[in-house]
Design an enzyme around this catalytic site. Sequence first.
Site, PDB file in Angstrom:
ATOM      1  N   ALA A 196       0.761  -1.234  -0.088  1.00 11.41           N
ATOM      2  CA  ALA A 196      -0.025  -0.030  -0.074  1.00 11.41           C
ATOM      3  C   ALA A 196       0.560   1.404  -0.024  1.00 11.41           C
ATOM      4  O   ALA A 196       0.547   2.268  -0.551  1.00 11.41           O
ATOM      5  CB  ALA A 196      -0.841   0.010   1.134  1.00 11.41           C
TER       6      ALA A 196
ATOM      7  N   HIS B 175      -3.572 -10.072  -4.390  1.00 13.81           N
ATOM      8  CA  HIS B 175      -4.983  -9.821  -3.840  1.00 13.81           C
ATOM      9  C   HIS B 175      -6.083  -9.512  -4.868  1.00 13.81           C
ATOM     10  O   HIS B 175      -6.961  -8.725  -4.515  1.00 13.81           O
ATOM     11  CB  HIS B 175      -4.946  -8.585  -2.764  1.00 13.81           C
ATOM     12  CG  HIS B 175      -3.908  -9.072  -1.409  1.00 13.81           C
ATOM     13  ND1 HIS B 175      -3.419  -8.132  -0.770  1.00 13.81           N
ATOM     14  CD2 HIS B 175      -3.537 -10.267  -1.004  1.00 13.81           C
ATOM     15  CE1 HIS B 175      -2.604  -8.932   0.179  1.00 13.81           C
ATOM     16  NE2 HIS B 175      -2.710 -10.189   0.053  1.00 13.81           N
TER      17      HIS B 175
ATOM     18  N   ASN C 189      10.664   1.537   2.707  1.00 18.97           N
ATOM     19  CA  ASN C 189       9.728   1.740   3.369  1.00 18.97           C
ATOM     20  C   ASN C 189       9.620   2.849   4.335  1.00 18.97           C
ATOM     21  O   ASN C 189      10.660   3.086   5.044  1.00 18.97           O
ATOM     22  CB  ASN C 189       9.172   0.346   3.976  1.00 18.97           C
ATOM     23  CG  ASN C 189       7.744   0.435   4.339  1.00 18.97           C
ATOM     24  OD1 ASN C 189       6.854   0.794   3.683  1.00 18.97           O
ATOM     25  ND2 ASN C 189       7.425   0.087   5.861  1.00 18.97           N
TER      26      ASN C 189
END
Length: 256
Positions: free
Chosen positions: A27, A123, A222
Amino acid sequence: MQDIEQLADQMAEMIINSARTVVFTGAGISTESGIPDFRSPGGVWERFDPEDFTYEKFLGDTAARSKQWRLLRQLGRTAEPNPAHHAIAAMHRLGKLDCVITQNIDNLHQKAGLPDDLVLELHGSARWAVCLDCRRRYPFDRVVAGLDSDDEAPACPDCGGILKPDVVFFGEPLPQEVLCKAVSRSQGCELFIVIGSTLVVYPAAYMPIHALEAGARLAIVNLSQTPLDGEAEVVIRARAGEAMSQVIQRVEDRLV
Ligand code: ZN
């Protein structure tokens, strides 16, 4: 204080020297495109109840079903790829990308120019809806355009069965074929790059572990810590777009 320029140098070097690089995205790569991270403060799960997004509820309850459709219609309606997606597409053009494994359903890798077959969507994809009875697939936008109100859950135009957004709900297994491919590509790579994932959602988060166990090098971009930071040769703690545009610029300077 980290020196992003030096870390970007290091990561560019790793990409240039790798014959097979797999990029794994979560995400965090799409927040700069305006798609909210589900788990962060202010994220989707503060406005919607995750309990409403189980596969069981989708099947059992018309109200929950229309709520699920509504959320997916709100997500990323006008989202565009950001510099991180473009950097990965540039890796492909330079012959430096094996494939992308993504936890995202937003189609932004393809929008940035990656061919469909190089994007393994663990997903599922919000681009499609699938009929649970006859298994036909329909473009999500076409299904939604045919709805009269915001509260409606669409039915299959062909057989009247329940139409489900072709994304993985809580309690639903991952698409097996995609998962198998993702595992084998992870095991076959020389370099595994994580971008924008905190690596806490399984089985997706096993992919870098498969890569490490098979001897690959690991790099992570990240904003927050991940459980695998200690295993990575390079960890860049920055926004995906900011970090990856610096990295790809260095790769291009060397290869183009
Ligand atoms: Zn049908």
